[in-house]
Design a protein around this motif. Structure first.
Motif, PDB file in Angstrom:
ATOM      1  N   ARG A  77       0.656  -0.968  -0.114  1.00 40.52           N
ATOM      2  CA  ARG A  77      -0.128   0.253   0.253  1.00 40.52           C
ATOM      3  C   ARG A  77       0.316   1.486  -0.108  1.00 40.52           C
ATOM      4  O   ARG A  77       0.779   2.015   0.725  1.00 40.52           O
ATOM      5  N   LEU A 140      -1.505 -14.532   5.695  1.00 37.37           N
ATOM      6  CA  LEU A 140      -2.041 -13.622   5.337  1.00 37.37           C
ATOM      7  C   LEU A 140      -2.487 -13.879   3.630  1.00 37.37           C
ATOM      8  O   LEU A 140      -3.834 -13.019   3.234  1.00 37.37           O
ATOM      9  N   LYS A 143      -5.677 -14.982   4.256  1.00 36.09           N
ATOM     10  CA  LYS A 143      -6.773 -13.175   4.111  1.00 36.09           C
ATOM     11  C   LYS A 143      -6.760 -12.831   2.747  1.00 36.09           C
ATOM     12  O   LYS A 143      -7.309 -11.687   2.537  1.00 36.09           O
ATOM     13  N   GLY A 144      -6.088 -13.395   1.750  1.00 33.64           N
ATOM     14  CA  GLY A 144      -6.369 -12.165   0.418  1.00 33.64           C
ATOM     15  C   GLY A 144      -5.178 -11.299   0.455  1.00 33.64           C
ATOM     16  O   GLY A 144      -4.794 -10.660  -0.722  1.00 33.64           O
ATOM     17  N   LEU A 145      -3.480 -11.697   0.297  1.00 35.63           N
ATOM     18  CA  LEU A 145      -2.437 -11.469   0.157  1.00 35.63           C
ATOM     19  C   LEU A 145      -2.240 -11.465  -1.783  1.00 35.63           C
ATOM     20  O   LEU A 145      -1.471 -12.472  -1.741  1.00 35.63           O
ATOM     21  N   ARG A 146      -2.258 -10.393  -2.443  1.00 35.28           N
ATOM     22  CA  ARG A 146      -1.723 -10.430  -3.861  1.00 35.28           C
ATOM     23  C   ARG A 146      -1.000  -9.787  -4.201  1.00 35.28           C
ATOM     24  O   ARG A 146      -0.562  -9.144  -3.930  1.00 35.28           O
ATOM     25  N   ASP A 164      -0.854  -6.233  -1.443  1.00 35.39           N
ATOM     26  CA  ASP A 164      -2.077  -5.422  -0.917  1.00 35.39           C
ATOM     27  C   ASP A 164      -3.390  -6.918  -0.775  1.00 35.39           C
ATOM     28  O   ASP A 164      -3.007  -7.935  -1.334  1.00 35.39           O
ATOM     29  N   LEU A 165      -4.194  -6.870  -0.280  1.00 33.68           N
ATOM     30  CA  LEU A 165      -4.786  -7.651   0.327  1.00 33.68           C
ATOM     31  C   LEU A 165      -6.384  -7.530  -0.476  1.00 33.68           C
ATOM     32  O   LEU A 165      -7.024  -6.355  -0.728  1.00 33.68           O
ATOM     33  N   PRO A 167      -9.381 -10.326  -1.307  1.00 30.16           N
ATOM     34  CA  PRO A 167      -9.713 -11.497  -0.786  1.00 30.16           C
ATOM     35  C   PRO A 167     -10.788 -11.502  -1.789  1.00 30.16           C
ATOM     36  O   PRO A 167     -10.988 -12.953  -1.900  1.00 30.16           O
ATOM     37  N   GLU A 171      -7.388 -17.786  -6.012  1.00 26.49           N
ATOM     38  CA  GLU A 171      -5.315 -17.989  -5.335  1.00 26.49           C
ATOM     39  C   GLU A 171      -4.528 -18.715  -6.529  1.00 26.49           C
ATOM     40  O   GLU A 171      -4.764 -19.712  -6.262  1.00 26.49           O
TER      41      GLU A 171
END
Length: 353
Positions: A77, A140, A143-146, A164-165, A167, A171
């Motif tokens: 971010r 993470l 949780k949607g970390l990409r 960033d997250l 979700p 994946e």
């Protein structure tokens, strides 16, 4: 012993002689100072990250990474968390697919905790979770970390990696490395390219060409060429009409002024008459109020008269009874006279002998 030829050789003294033996303590201090300076330089050049825990992870990009170089920043971010350490190309011989594995190094302890400082016993997210950097990174990721390629500079075209997250994104893992893999998502430029590929560009171009052709035919049509003359004629007519209207404006304004004056006088007269009408209305209301009071009194007296226990009603009932008895007597007399009309002459007792 003399050498051959009868020339004797003398031993020459050394050019330099040590005046004293070297001091071992000074040498040791010099070495320690040099080591301290070297360690300080390493810490300074490392920006304080020499003793910071680091985690190497990998991410696979399916498309071009042109503009991404070793040393490019890794951002979360917008905040730097690490750097790119290696870029290679990987081929899948079975499906003939190519991936670009990018190895990055993420510095631990960069994510601090929120809240009042004196009440906290730990300062970073890694310490608060009490887990290893790899396990925290896997959490993470769930949780949607990409990871996504972003542009650092539009002038130079250099890229960076943004974390960033997300979700809502799938994946997507390749799983061809022992390092922790961070899933990747297409960059904004790749999304725009795919959107443009789905558009019917040829159809749009054909429609655009058809529209331009139609506009050209319309512009070159005889009707459009005659339009300036028609516009000129219309403007001339409009000018004439405006002049005629202008000539009628002054009389209309004068008449309007007279009408407004008359209306003002009428309003004043109405105001004056309204005052007199208001006084008369007030007087009439007073008279009407007195009449209502008299009517209430008369109604009360009438109620007293028609009361069943009032003397007037009693006397009236007695008189009506007497009238009824008199009427019966008259009726009996009439019946008797009808049967004995001679009674008018002879009387009720009959003829006298």
């Amino acid at each position: 012993m003399k050498p051959a030829g009868g020339v004797s050789q003398r031993r020459r003294p050394p050019l330099f002689t040590m005046s004293a033996k070297a001091n071992k303590t000074l040498i040791g201090l010099f070495v320690l100072g040099a080591l301290a300076l070297g360690l300080g330089a390493i810490v300074a050049l490392g920006s304080g990250t020499l003793f910071t825990p680091k985690l190497r992870c990998i991410m696979f990009f399916p498309n071009s990474v042109s503009g991404l170089e070793v040393g490019a920043p890794v951002l979360f971010r917008g905040v730097p968390l690490g750097t790119v350490k290696g870029i290679r190309i990987l081929a899948d011989p079975e499906h003939l697919k190519f991936y670009i594995p990018v190895v990055v190094e993420i510095l631990g302890g960069r994510v601090e905790l929120s809240g009042p400082g004196p009440k906290r016993t730990v300062e970073t997210l890694l310490q608060a979770r009490d887990t290893s950097p790899a396990d925290l990174l896997r959490l993470l990721i769930r949780k949607g970390l990409r990871a996504q390629l972003v542009t650092q500079s539009f002038v130079t075209g250099q890229l960076a990696i943004a974390l960033d997250l997300m979700p809502d994104t799938p994946e997507r893992l390749v799983g061809k490395s022992d390092l922790v893999e961070i899933p990747t998502v297409p960059s904004m430029f790749e999304k725009l390219t795919k959107t443009l590929e789905k558009l019917p560009l040829q159809e749009l171009v054909d429609r655009l060409i058809g529209a331009v052709t139609g506009i050209e035919a319309l512009v070159n049509s005889p009707q459009v060429k005659r339009m300036p003359a028609k516009i000129d004629t219309a403007l001339t007519s409009a000018t004439t009409m405006l002049e005629a209207v202008k000539s009628q404006v002054n009389p209309l304004a004068h008449m309007l002024e007279i009408t407004l004056d008359a209306y003002s006088g009428l309003a004043r007269n109405v105001d004056r008459r309204a005052d007199g009408l208001a006084a008369a209305a007030i007087s009439a209301m007073g008279s009407f109020d007195a009449t209502l009071k008299d009517a209430r009194g008369a109604l009360g007296n009438f109620q007293k008269i028609v009361n069943a226990n009032s003397p007037t009603v009693t006397d009236l009932n007695r008189a009506l009874s007497e009238i009824a008895r008199a009427a019966r007597s008259i009726r009996e007399l009439a019946d008797f006279l009808e049967r004995h009309p001679e009674a008018l002459i002879q009387g009720k007792g009959g003829a006298r002998k």
